[in-house]
Design an enzyme around this catalytic site. Structure first.
Site, short mmCIF file in Angstrom:
data_model
loop_
_atom_site.label_atom_id
_atom_site.label_comp_id
_atom_site.label_asym_id
_atom_site.label_seq_id
_atom_site.Cartn_x
_atom_site.Cartn_y
_atom_site.Cartn_z
N LYS B 166 -5.33 -48.94 -13.41
CA LYS B 166 -6.40 -48.17 -12.78
C LYS B 166 -7.56 -47.97 -13.75
CE LYS B 166 -8.75 -45.52 -10.03
NZ LYS B 166 -8.44 -44.28 -9.39
N LYS B 234 -14.49 -38.24 -16.59
CA LYS B 234 -13.13 -37.95 -17.06
C LYS B 234 -12.36 -39.26 -17.25
CE LYS B 234 -10.13 -37.96 -14.22
NZ LYS B 234 -9.00 -38.18 -13.31
#
Lengths: 292, 292
Positions: B166, B234
């Site tokens: 990811k 993030k």
């Protein structure tokens, strides 16, 4: 149509070949090694090629080379008649394009900037995309020639707008590939299977034709030049120059420029630009099995 | 299946809704604002939601939030029975994932990391792609649930490999968008028509689903959050952290991180990450008509 074709490199040769196949009368010239194309006359200079030509099509390496083949001692302008059209499919500076067009116009010669995208394969299959800048009339006149080489012609605007669009396209290409290269390097260190990563990319929204095309070469670390690193590096310099002229800040591109700089110092100028991956792999201590 | 679903944000809510629609028995929980989903029980805590659950599905903002909802005082692990499966569709640290899985395993609970790609629209239409890490058995058991929410499940490898993949995907996404944003900014200063530039992009090898999806929003400078800037920021930090842990250098991503840092300082954390374009436009002195 009588066409002088100047520059028979990776892109120029298949483009000229398609024009010959479409029945046009070509006189071709190349700077290095006298190159021959079946069915075309081989000229000894740009001026020689341009004799009696209606159209001079240029596909050379950089701004200086365009200036030389058009305005030099043996340049095409020496023999071009009024009303002829110079079409430049090289990728060069938009502002230099404006100056060149002005000089050509003074001699009654039209200038059309028509850089291409679609790579060598696109050139061979007549599937190029032309980004065109210039006046309507010559561009319409060129239509059968564009159609012989490409699948799409987008008239971006006035002189230089084709070149401006091309730089914006290659900027994206450089960053898409850099993103792939950084992700690919990280994935190897994290133990992610490369084939599964590719499957994932190809099923997802980050899929692009650019990576679809490049990935199989990368998987075998085959960096034979399709789009040579030195040419992408030159394009990056053009983008940064034009950005500076126009007070635009391109932070990620500046960083990518450094990677090309270092890759160039490694002696990889004549490899494909995909070889920039090797630098990231080297920094990460990866020795890929298929790497040269 | 009895499922506890923790986190009803942009992704979690449509994912949970699809599980309910597929006939599963859901108990849902959300940290902020008690949220209700038709046909699902609303729990007062993760521990409450997880009572008698076979599967706990997590979709929260970050590593700390995952730790809290699983291992906290009111965490799911308080009430999970042996043999239950925790599935984490948040995007969090691969190394933290390995630690969490170990702690869960000590209690006889399986851990599967299953972050997703495909955005809010993909979640709504059941077209997500799951990148899965963990053991075969629980992953096979989860198959009907994956199928209810997604179009593709790629088993990337052992624990944490889903998260690793990811991060590699979002790294590419961040750089693809940055490339588009820099090109788009430059194109405006060079007087290239934005609609023609998009037509060109969409006809070319730089086309991606990511830009196809984002471009219409960018054209109207609509930065309502689809993928909020603070979450991409993030993720970039996760990538840089994991890169550092593994001695990988990611130069362009580091530069992009600075752009997110500055965008965050501008107060754009809750806008879509596409708003990073505004910073480039601001530096270039562009005041887009549709900008807020």
């Amino acid at each position: 149509m009588r066409i002088a074709f100047l520059g028979l490199g990776i892109m120029g040769r298949p483009m000229a070949t398609r024009l010959v196949a479409a029945g046009h009368e070509l006189s071709v010239w190349n700077r290095t090694a006298r190159q021959h194309i079946d069915g075309a006359n081989t000229a000894v200079s740009p001026a020689d090629a341009a004799k009696e030509a209606e159209v001079v099509w240029i596909c050379v390496a950089d701004t200086a080379a365009v200036e030389r083949v058009v305005f030099g001692d043996d340049g095409a302008l020496q023999s071009l008649h009024e009303g002829a059209i110079v079409v430049d499919s090289s990728t060069i500076s938009p502002s230099a394009t404006a100056r060149f067009a002005e000089r050509a116009n003074e001699r009654g010669v039209h200038w059309v900037d028509a850089p291409v995208t679609g790579s060598k394969i696109g050139a061979e299959n007549g599937q190029l995309i032309f980004m065109v800048g210039g006046a309507n009339e010559p561009i319409e006149y060129l239509d059968p020639l564009f159609k012989a080489m490409g699948k799409l012609v987008i008239h971006m605007g006035g002189t230089g707008k084709g070149q401006a669009a091309k730089l914006c396209m290659n900027l994206q290409l450089a960053l898409i590939y850099e993103g792939f290269a950084e992700a690919f390097t990280l994935s190897q260190k994290l133990g992610v299977d490369s084939h599964k990563l590719l499957e994932l990319i190809q099923a997802s929204m980050v899929r692009s034709g650019a990576i679809d095309y490049k990935a199989p070469f990368v998987m075998r670390r085959d960096y034979s030049p399709n789009f040579p690193l030195r040419l992408m590096h030159k394009d990056i310099h053009l983008m940064l120059d034009v950005a500076k002229e126009n007070r635009v800040k391109l932070p990620a591109l500046e960083t990518v420029d450094e990677i090309y700089e270092l890759s160039s110092e490694e002696g990889w100028d004549d490899l494909d630009y995909a070889a920039t991956l090797s630098l990231l792999e080297k920094w990460a201590g990866i020795t890929p099995k298929a790497a040269k």
